[in-house]
Design an enzyme around this catalytic site. Sequence first.
Site, PDB file in Angstrom:
ATOM      1  CD  GLU A 126      -0.957  -0.050   3.774  1.00 34.79           C
ATOM      2  OE1 GLU A 126      -1.888   0.727   3.933  1.00 34.79           O
ATOM      3  OE2 GLU A 126      -0.635  -0.937   4.575  1.00 34.79           O
ATOM      4  CE  LYS A 128       6.148   5.270   6.423  1.00 35.67           C
ATOM      5  NZ  LYS A 128       5.985   6.691   6.755  1.00 35.67           N
ATOM      6  CG  ASP A 130       4.424  12.696   4.456  1.00 38.09           C
ATOM      7  OD1 ASP A 130       4.682  12.315   5.605  1.00 38.09           O
ATOM      8  OD2 ASP A 130       5.119  13.503   3.824  1.00 38.09           O
ATOM      9  CE1 TYR A 238      -0.845   1.432  10.801  1.00 36.32           C
ATOM     10  CE2 TYR A 238      -1.082   3.647   9.888  1.00 36.32           C
ATOM     11  CZ  TYR A 238      -0.687   2.799  10.922  1.00 36.32           C
ATOM     12  OH  TYR A 238      -0.127   3.322  12.050  1.00 36.32           O
ATOM     13  CE  LYS A 324      10.097   6.939   5.559  1.00 37.02           C
ATOM     14  NZ  LYS A 324      10.706   8.114   6.123  1.00 37.02           N
ATOM     15  CB  CYS A 418      18.049  44.694 -17.882  1.00 37.66           C
ATOM     16  SG  CYS A 418      17.879  43.123 -18.739  1.00 37.66           S
ATOM     17  CB  CYS A 421      19.447  44.803 -22.532  1.00 37.10           C
ATOM     18  SG  CYS A 421      18.140  45.543 -21.541  1.00 37.10           S
ATOM     19  CB  CYS A 448      14.256  44.638 -18.204  1.00 42.00           C
ATOM     20  SG  CYS A 448      15.067  45.203 -19.704  1.00 42.00           S
ATOM     21  CB  CYS A 454      15.943  43.565 -23.316  1.00 43.01           C
ATOM     22  SG  CYS A 454      16.481  42.292 -22.161  1.00 43.01           S
TER      23      CYS A 454
HETATM   24  O1  JCF Z   1       0.605   4.970   5.506  1.00 44.61           O
HETATM   25  C1  JCF Z   1       1.332   4.941   6.470  1.00 44.61           C
HETATM   26  N1  JCF Z   1       1.995   6.020   6.821  1.00 44.61           N
HETATM   27  C2  JCF Z   1       1.509   3.676   7.249  1.00 44.61           C
HETATM   28  C3  JCF Z   1       2.097   3.674   8.511  1.00 44.61           C
HETATM   29  C4  JCF Z   1       1.041   2.479   6.697  1.00 44.61           C
HETATM   30  C5  JCF Z   1       1.172   1.313   7.394  1.00 44.61           C
HETATM   31  O2  JCF Z   1       0.722   0.170   6.880  1.00 44.61           O
HETATM   32  C6  JCF Z   1       1.755   1.284   8.701  1.00 44.61           C
HETATM   33  C7  JCF Z   1       2.223   2.487   9.251  1.00 44.61           C
HETATM   34  C8  JCF Z   1       2.793   2.443  10.504  1.00 44.61           C
HETATM   35  C9  JCF Z   1       2.870   1.241  11.177  1.00 44.61           C
HETATM   36  N2  JCF Z   1       1.853   0.109   9.360  1.00 44.61           N
HETATM   37  C10 JCF Z   1       2.388   0.069  10.591  1.00 44.61           C
HETATM   38  C11 JCF Z   1       2.470  -1.188  11.277  1.00 44.61           C
END
Ligand code: JCF
Length: 789
Positions: A126, A128, A130, A238, A324, A418, A421, A448, A454
Amino acid sequence: MSSQHTIATRIAQLRQIIAQHDYNYYALDAPTVPDSEYDRLFAELRELEQQHPELITNDSPTQRVSGQASAAFTQVEHQVPMLSLGNAFAEEQVLEFALRAEQALGADQSHNDLFSPAVTVEYCCEPKLDGLAVSISYEQGVLVRAATRGDGQTGEDITANVRTIRNVPLKLQGEGWPEFLEVRGEVYMPKVGFEALNQRALAAGQKPFANPRNAAAGSLRQLDSKITASRPLEFCCYGSSTEGLADRHSSTLQRLQGWGIMISPEMQVVESIQGCLAYYADIGQRRAQLPYDIDGVVFKVDALEQQRTLGFRAREPRWALAYKFAAQEEITELLDVEFQVGRTGAVTPVARLKPVHVGGVMVANATLHNMDEVARLGVMIGDSVIVRRAGDVIPQITQVVLERRPSDARPVQTPSHCPVCGSQVERTQLVRRSKNKQVVSDGAVWRCMGRLSCQAQLQQALIHFVARRAMDIDGLGEKIIEQLVTTKLVASPADLYRLSYEQVLELDGFADLSARNLLSAIAGSKRPRLARLIFALGIPDVGEETAKVLARALGSLQRVQQAYPETLLWLPEIGAEVAHEIASFFADSHNQAVLAQLAELDVHAVDEGQPDVEFQACTTFAGFIEQFQITGVASTNAQRLAEHFKTLEALFAADWLDLSSIARMSKNTAQAVQDFIKQEGQRQRVLQLEQQLIDFGMHWTCQREQVQAAPLAGQTWVLTGGLEELTREQAKARLELLGAKVAGSVSAKTNCVVAGSSAGSKLTRAQELGIAVLDEAEFIAKLAELENQ
Ligand code: JCF
């Protein structure tokens, strides 16, 4: 750095720095360095501690998951600790993770049956997200508590805030949920919502959030949940700490989904670690298009039995890994700020950076937009800055790391001349009109004044001039234009029409046929429509729409060229700033020369004609007086003066007595009017303006004649259904010549509907509204009658 002593010092130093960053990040929601920098410090500390385990202390940041509960919220103890994930930044680390896991699982089986086939491990993948990890608990299917992760053991009670998140069910759907259910997931802010929130913050004069993650954190940690409710947060689950929901991670998530809990639509089960790598590549490709920020992907061993076998190492599961993406933010130094010159002469600051890898690409330049942005960032040359590169957009500087400002940092100075020019650089206010026609100030811009002398402006101007939506000259790419400019063959758009076969043949990459093709493309562009020609000139702030307005209203390039800014103000959607830009463009002698040359070279709009009747009818004497901007004379008093005096001559002849006799106009205003009309310079200017309006047929005394001269002036007609004798265009053109406006839909304001064969809903609507309807024959007869009047 070999002695024990220096290592201990470095470790202590790293702990202190990391603790400060943790505090900035978790307690203040105001990180001062990018995650990548933090990750490096953390990795260095972990590495040193691994080599010198005797130096590990309980208070080392490596000894806790992360995060810190803030004092403002009630603390909540997590029943099952909330884990963090091990990170990988390179493919080999992913393979190593899989190898260890698969060996551990294989070894476990092998003592049962030496001949069993090699163990297969399926992974659930899946994105991750933020955002911020939260835990949400349900009792008897009802949401009872939500908590942040905090340090993994103890978090903060944010139930009230999480309850405001629209996609978090307050009560579970369906049936079969356990008495107690804890789900875990990420709270995040989608990109669109983030942009909108920041727009609002800027409009309200508040500081915008640096990124969606910070915005989500700031929103979730509000003590007033009404504020949280106004923020566009979402939750994506998750996992769950509740046991016995299913025997696979993926089927657990699917069960949760059945109860109304959002899970990632990108979730996918793959058959091997190779599948994980392919998934990573695919999501990486689509990252910019996803509606939310992600910083990697998460792989989890899908079979829960296998997860149990693998267990944990310290506080990280051996069955999961976060792979990451290359950081989108990096820290680097601002070496210098240079200034680039655009088509309209705008001098924009560009950051020259110490090259740094950001999101897998080497970045050495970043845009700074304008000097207001430089001021907002408070950036100085020599500063350490955070550079962000998201998707395919130009890298941006998002923040200055003030703690690292060197003592010799220099302020960024706008050049007075400028850089290309050497002409003078002047400050102008940039103004933008949004869709709802509101005027938004876009900050100050330095420009300018060299115009086409120019080289930078000339090159950009030529690129614009030949563009498809402008003069549409095929075969003049940017490289060729650059050659034409640097070889001085072309010093203005007019020079394009003077190019000879021999000259073109000399250019890189041209042969007989291509040279002849280019010349015929240039020659073929000599009869543009007026709107295109105006647009092609590249007048600052005059886009295609404004060019169309000018063309339609004034009917000829000459009138556009001669128009005073005050005259242009009468045209729809043209405000003071644009009017000023247009007038000063044509006041420039260099531009005048180019226009004269274009005319000499037989470049003429095909559709020159008279000013539009509708615009001719738009001037009023009161509006004209209002334009004088006499103190105290806004619309109401302008109306009074207009009604009283009726003509400019009468107004100019007014004495104090006349002015004082105007009802409900104050003495001060009468005095201001008196002062105004007594100044010879003002009178001259006003008379000139009036003369131009008369010349353009826009004068208020011409109004009635003009309008009457056009028999359908002020009327709106609608054409619907198929016409036999006339084309739509012909019908429209003849109606417009008669002064009517032709609209696309029927409303109460419609005067007449022409219904051709098989007319549909527009005819029905006209009948409902009791609007006159003509069939084609009646229409043609009517046209003939009106045209012969
Ligand atoms: O999407 C996430 N930031 C994310 C964090 C997804 C996951 O499946 C995670 C997590 C943090 C811990 N799973 C765990 C066990």
